[in-house]
Design a protein around this motif. Structure first.
Motif, mmCIF file in Angstrom:
data_model
loop_
_atom_site.group_PDB
_atom_site.id
_atom_site.type_symbol
_atom_site.label_atom_id
_atom_site.label_comp_id
_atom_site.label_asym_id
_atom_site.label_seq_id
_atom_site.Cartn_x
_atom_site.Cartn_y
_atom_site.Cartn_z
ATOM 1 N N UNK A 208 29.423 37.655 2.910
ATOM 2 C CA UNK A 208 29.706 36.224 2.813
ATOM 3 C C UNK A 208 30.686 35.934 1.683
ATOM 4 N N UNK A 209 30.535 36.638 0.579
ATOM 5 C CA UNK A 209 31.482 36.471 -0.533
ATOM 6 C C UNK A 209 32.876 36.908 -0.126
ATOM 7 N N UNK A 210 32.963 38.022 0.613
ATOM 8 C CA UNK A 210 34.268 38.497 1.084
ATOM 9 C C UNK A 210 34.887 37.500 2.056
ATOM 10 N N UNK A 211 34.066 36.906 2.932
ATOM 11 C CA UNK A 211 34.591 35.914 3.869
ATOM 12 C C UNK A 211 35.098 34.676 3.133
ATOM 13 N N UNK B 122 15.143 45.528 3.237
ATOM 14 C CA UNK B 122 15.426 44.096 3.302
ATOM 15 C C UNK B 122 16.277 43.647 2.113
ATOM 16 N N UNK B 123 15.990 44.168 0.954
ATOM 17 C CA UNK B 123 16.767 43.821 -0.233
ATOM 18 C C UNK B 123 18.204 44.307 -0.093
ATOM 19 N N UNK B 124 18.374 45.515 0.438
ATOM 20 C CA UNK B 124 19.717 46.050 0.624
ATOM 21 C C UNK B 124 20.473 45.257 1.677
ATOM 22 N N UNK B 125 19.773 44.870 2.779
ATOM 23 C CA UNK B 125 20.422 44.066 3.815
ATOM 24 C C UNK B 125 20.858 42.714 3.266
ATOM 25 N N UNK B 126 20.004 42.093 2.451
ATOM 26 C CA UNK B 126 20.369 40.811 1.841
ATOM 27 C C UNK B 126 21.577 40.969 0.912
ATOM 28 N N UNK B 127 21.624 42.059 0.186
ATOM 29 C CA UNK B 127 22.761 42.312 -0.688
ATOM 30 C C UNK B 127 24.044 42.492 0.111
ATOM 31 N N UNK B 128 23.941 43.215 1.250
ATOM 32 C CA UNK B 128 25.117 43.430 2.092
ATOM 33 C C UNK B 128 25.592 42.103 2.682
ATOM 34 N N UNK B 129 24.634 41.263 3.142
ATOM 35 C CA UNK B 129 25.020 39.958 3.679
ATOM 36 C C UNK B 129 25.691 39.103 2.617
ATOM 37 N N UNK C 26 39.625 31.442 1.286
ATOM 38 C CA UNK C 26 40.388 30.860 0.183
ATOM 39 C C UNK C 26 41.811 31.413 0.140
ATOM 40 N N UNK C 27 41.935 32.720 0.409
ATOM 41 C CA UNK C 27 43.264 33.332 0.413
ATOM 42 C C UNK C 27 44.119 32.768 1.550
ATOM 43 N N UNK C 28 43.506 32.605 2.736
ATOM 44 C CA UNK C 28 44.248 32.044 3.864
ATOM 45 C C UNK C 28 44.657 30.606 3.578
ATOM 46 N N UNK C 29 43.775 29.836 2.934
ATOM 47 C CA UNK C 29 44.102 28.455 2.588
ATOM 48 C C UNK C 29 45.264 28.399 1.598
ATOM 49 N N UNK C 30 45.261 29.292 0.623
ATOM 50 C CA UNK C 30 46.361 29.328 -0.338
ATOM 51 C C UNK C 30 47.675 29.697 0.332
ATOM 52 N N UNK C 31 47.605 30.650 1.287
ATOM 53 C CA UNK C 31 48.818 31.020 2.018
ATOM 54 C C UNK C 31 49.349 29.847 2.823
#
Length: 283
Positions: free
Chosen positions: A221-224, A210-217, A229-234
């Motif tokens: 989410x951080x990558x999204x 569960x801890x690993x799954x939360x870390x992956x999520x 933000x990158x798309x908005x800047x573009x």
């Protein structure tokens, strides 16, 4: 009891002989023996039920006992005095205890080695050095394999070792006799210990998953968010480029409009000049 007497007890320790003496029909338990059996039963139950859960604690205790006994024996063989033997035993015991408590796999090695050695001595009951070496070899093989298969072997070996100690101590404390009762006690305690340890380990693995799954999520989410933000800047960059291009086009159109009247003026001048030429020719 001085250091030499402790050294003699360690050197002449015979677990199978003690068990045979306790199992004799005419033997009556003394108060120290009853206290020792109660302590052995409690320790065996804890080892059987919590062998892997608190393996660092078992490793520290095992390292301290084995290190002290080894250092004391080595000091006696080297001819050291009592102070030297105590220093050697204390230093080696502390080193092994710290290593077992800090380094997880070293702790697993020490715990499994001690448990497997105790079970081997209990079952084989060696009478000479050859069978003693066999017991040491069995314990060493189990400890080495436990470094690779930590959870499985640690649970099995500690459950068996703890059940053998607890079952035997409880059997001698109870007013019953019979080898079947003795074996049944050891087997029941061993099965309960394995089930409890497997349940504790499954809960631990579930929490880890569960801890690993939360870390992956969280990473996703951080990558999204970064991607958004990158798309908005573009998009902002494209809008600014479009705004920069529009004034340039308007400027070109203004220049074109400014140039048209000059061309019309030149045409009018030419028409006027042509009319003047015609009038002069008629005259």
């Amino acid at each position: 009891m001085n250091v030499n007497e402790i050294f003699d007890v360690i050197r002449n320790f015979d677990l199978s002989g003690i068990i045979r003496e306790l199992g004799a029909e005419e033997h009556v338990l003394t108060q120290p023996e009853m206290i020792g059996l109660a302590a052995a039963a409690a320790t065996g139950l804890l080892l059987c039920l919590l062998g892997l859960k608190i393996v660092r604690v078992w490793a520290a205790l095992t390292g301290l006992i084995l290190g002290f006994a080894g250092g004391l024996t080595a000091g006696g063989m080297l001819g050291l005095n009592e102070t030297g033997m105590l220093i050697a035993g204390g230093v080696l015991g502390i080193i092994l205890a710290v290593l077992g408590a800090v380094l997880y796999r070293v702790g697993v090695f020490l715990t499994v080695f001690a448990s497997a050695a105790g079970v081997s001595v209990y079952l084989i009951a060696p009478q000479d050095w050859i069978w003693s070496l066999v017991c040491v070899a069995i314990a060493l093989a189990a400890a080495i394999l436990a470094i690779r298969f930590v959870a499985v072997l640690t649970i099995i070996v500690t459950s068996v070792g703890g059940a053998a100690a607890a079952g035997t101590a409880i059997y001698y404390l109870l007013p019953v006799t019979g080898s079947l009762i003795h074996i049944a006690l050891c087997v029941v305690i061993c099965v309960i210990g394995i089930l409890v340890q497997l349940l504790l380990e499954s809960k631990k693995q579930k929490k880890r998953s569960l801890k690993k799954a939360a870390q992956i999520r969280e990473e996703k989410s951080t990558a999204n968010e970064v991607e958004k933000a990158r798309a908005m800047m573009e998009n902002l960059d494209k809008m600014s480029e479009d705004n920069d291009e529009e004034p340039a086009e308007e400027a070109e159109e203004d220049e074109y409009l400014d140039e048209e009247p000059e061309e019309d003026f030149e045409d009018d001048d030419m028409i006027i000049i042509d009319l003047d030429d015609e009038e002069e020719s008629k005259k």
